[in-house]
Design a protein around this motif. Sequence first.
Motif, mmCIF file in Angstrom:
data_model
loop_
_atom_site.group_PDB
_atom_site.id
_atom_site.type_symbol
_atom_site.label_atom_id
_atom_site.label_comp_id
_atom_site.label_asym_id
_atom_site.label_seq_id
_atom_site.Cartn_x
_atom_site.Cartn_y
_atom_site.Cartn_z
ATOM 1 N N LEU A 96 51.917 -8.567 2.611
ATOM 2 C CA LEU A 96 51.918 -10.024 2.605
ATOM 3 C C LEU A 96 53.155 -10.625 3.271
ATOM 4 C CD1 LEU A 96 49.902 -12.070 1.107
ATOM 5 C CD2 LEU A 96 51.928 -12.606 -0.160
ATOM 6 N N ASN A 140 45.119 -9.536 -0.071
ATOM 7 C CA ASN A 140 46.101 -10.591 0.154
ATOM 8 C C ASN A 140 45.494 -11.962 -0.060
ATOM 9 O OD1 ASN A 140 48.133 -8.834 0.787
ATOM 10 N ND2 ASN A 140 47.653 -8.812 2.957
ATOM 11 N N GLU A 155 55.173 -19.597 14.716
ATOM 12 C CA GLU A 155 55.336 -21.044 14.682
ATOM 13 C C GLU A 155 56.646 -21.458 15.350
ATOM 14 O OE1 GLU A 155 54.169 -23.830 11.091
ATOM 15 O OE2 GLU A 155 56.324 -23.511 11.175
ATOM 16 N N ASN A 172 49.777 -5.093 7.098
ATOM 17 C CA ASN A 172 48.959 -5.909 6.202
ATOM 18 C C ASN A 172 49.722 -6.427 4.998
ATOM 19 O OD1 ASN A 172 46.560 -6.092 7.453
ATOM 20 N ND2 ASN A 172 45.592 -4.394 6.387
ATOM 21 N N ILE A 222 46.703 -17.512 4.504
ATOM 22 C CA ILE A 222 48.052 -16.983 4.327
ATOM 23 C C ILE A 222 48.944 -17.390 5.491
ATOM 24 C CG2 ILE A 222 49.415 -14.874 4.115
ATOM 25 C CD1 ILE A 222 46.889 -13.652 2.819
ATOM 26 N N LYS A 223 48.352 -17.406 6.698
ATOM 27 C CA LYS A 223 49.160 -17.685 7.882
ATOM 28 C C LYS A 223 49.698 -19.106 7.915
ATOM 29 C CE LYS A 223 47.557 -14.038 10.766
ATOM 30 N NZ LYS A 223 46.762 -13.565 11.853
ATOM 31 N N ALA A 252 53.744 -15.024 10.944
ATOM 32 C CA ALA A 252 53.250 -16.386 11.183
ATOM 33 C C ALA A 252 54.417 -17.345 11.398
ATOM 34 C CB ALA A 252 52.390 -16.839 10.013
ATOM 35 N N ALA A 253 55.494 -17.148 10.593
ATOM 36 C CA ALA A 253 56.670 -18.018 10.727
ATOM 37 C C ALA A 253 57.288 -17.854 12.106
ATOM 38 C CB ALA A 253 57.694 -17.690 9.643
ATOM 39 N N ARG A 261 59.547 -22.796 5.627
ATOM 40 C CA ARG A 261 58.249 -23.029 6.274
ATOM 41 C C ARG A 261 57.266 -23.622 5.268
ATOM 42 N NH1 ARG A 261 53.839 -19.657 8.266
ATOM 43 N NH2 ARG A 261 52.780 -20.969 9.785
ATOM 44 N N TRP A 274 46.623 -14.766 -2.765
ATOM 45 C CA TRP A 274 46.973 -16.146 -2.388
ATOM 46 C C TRP A 274 46.146 -17.144 -3.194
ATOM 47 C CZ3 TRP A 274 51.361 -16.273 -0.381
ATOM 48 C CH2 TRP A 274 51.807 -17.305 0.423
ATOM 49 N N GLY A 326 51.393 -20.304 5.668
ATOM 50 C CA GLY A 326 52.741 -20.200 5.112
ATOM 51 C C GLY A 326 52.895 -20.649 3.682
ATOM 52 N N LEU A 355 60.837 -18.239 4.824
ATOM 53 C CA LEU A 355 59.496 -18.486 4.300
ATOM 54 C C LEU A 355 59.460 -19.764 3.464
ATOM 55 C CD1 LEU A 355 58.344 -14.913 3.264
ATOM 56 C CD2 LEU A 355 57.986 -16.101 5.406
ATOM 57 N N ILE A 411 52.922 -10.486 7.015
ATOM 58 C CA ILE A 411 52.011 -11.505 7.564
ATOM 59 C C ILE A 411 52.710 -12.861 7.602
ATOM 60 C CG2 ILE A 411 49.854 -12.736 7.163
ATOM 61 C CD1 ILE A 411 48.728 -10.191 5.949
ATOM 62 N N LEU A 412 53.394 -13.184 6.490
ATOM 63 C CA LEU A 412 54.074 -14.488 6.401
ATOM 64 C C LEU A 412 55.179 -14.605 7.447
ATOM 65 C CD1 LEU A 412 54.371 -14.916 2.545
ATOM 66 C CD2 LEU A 412 53.113 -16.387 4.089
ATOM 67 N N LEU A 413 55.970 -13.539 7.582
ATOM 68 C CA LEU A 413 57.083 -13.596 8.539
ATOM 69 C C LEU A 413 56.557 -13.661 9.972
ATOM 70 C CD1 LEU A 413 59.565 -11.082 6.920
ATOM 71 C CD2 LEU A 413 59.917 -13.513 7.241
#
Lengths: 180, 328
Positions: free
Chosen positions: A154, B125, A165, A152, B160-161, A161-162, B300, B129, B163, B297, A157-159
Amino acid sequence: MNQAKIEKLVSRLRYNVGSKPRKLKNVDGPEGRFRKIKKTLTAVIKYERIELNYARADETRGYVERLISEALRHGPEHGETMELANFWIKEKQLVHKLFKVLVPRYQNYTTSFTKLHNAPCIYPGYAYKRAILELKGNVYPTVEQSNPHQHNLLHNILLDAARKEYRMEKYKEIAANMNV
Amino acid sequence: MYQRCKSLCFASNLQSRYKSILSKIEAKERRNLLFEEEKKRQRTAVGRIEKIEVKYQSPVEEVTLIMNKCISTPMDCAKHISEGVSKVSAIAMVDGSPWDMNRPLLSNCELKLLNLLSPENKLVNTAFWRTCSFILGAVVDIAFKQDVTVHLHSFPVPVIKSGSFIYDVYLDLADWKPTDQEMRALSAQYVKLINKELPIERIEISESLALDMFQDNPIKMTQIPDIAKSNNNKIILYRIGDYIDISKGPMVGNSSLIGRCTIAAVHKIPEKENLYRFQGVALPKGIILNQYAYGLLENRARKFNNTSWSVFSEENNEVEDAKVFGRN
């Protein structure tokens, strides 16, 4: 040549043994080295978790592992093992602990019996690395702290999603190439 | 390079268009004044102080705190518990529902404090954001020179997803393409604001007062009635420093919780006149990420973020924090 297999003579230790033994420099020479190791080994069996200098902890670890594995293999009736235990353990009641507590505990272990952690050098501290040496299966809370909510966090989650993609882009690329 | 940088305003360069400067600063001052007055009014409306019991389950023991009804906030409770807790807590859970750190408690309750470094609930989270978007608005509001008209539009639901966190802003510039230096300058402004460690205040006001406060921003003026309609004729305002914005919340309690951050890109939103989308990425303080991973990050976040694009084109005004309270 009829050579005995080494594993039948000496029990195999379940951790990476260093290539050279450490001298544990002291005024008494090799005798002093034994004295130091005896002292630490007794403490490990007594307290089950101790903090000390890394080199000494790592060196003693092998002796603890070896002693427990011998005790596991031969039991208290075996004269040589008893002699070994009497030599290394300085307090006699701990010999009983070795055979009555530790041997049953480690009966079904497939991993090493001890664990070595790196410990922080607390400021100002000395130059020597610190370590925590413990017997596995002790009653204390664990030394390592893991975060149960790691997925969970942050940045995770970001990595995640990256990465997804990026995979999707790659799949599209592959699909486009296939049509051509 | 320097010439381009100058289009962002850092110093109080008061020579050009003296009149418009004053009007903007005046509007901001007035808004803050109204905010203060309303806050004071709500505080006095509490009247006789009553006590409430707040139960908090710490890892070691259960703590019961006697607090003031409608005055004490979860932040006050956290200060009683320990300094460490008060520093890391991002939002509170009051009887299972999210609650801002600086929002007064209304009755006896069970309190739970959530932090960003061990997020039991993803809600923290999302709140983080949202706060980043909110602060981005604050930065954009002060970053430009006075001869550029800036009207903040809104920030959509935080995803959040996707990016990046975003803020849509109306800028009186045709086809503005920011240079690298300008983006860095914006990021620097953002960091400066965060480093002030400002608390984020929350207040609920009526629709008419909100219209009075935001009369200098025509876009917000059109949004306010719709927001009020969907939220029992109440508008929820947040304030950091002297910047005030509308949001449904919740947000984290203090800007010091934000660590590394970058404003990555500004994109013109297609088919909308002079509407720009500011995008950025940030991590909570205490999360350490290596440069390469953070670079991924950032890259993105530079891509155009088309979050809630379909909603956006259909119903323009509903976008404004169409966030339902307890969602995710």
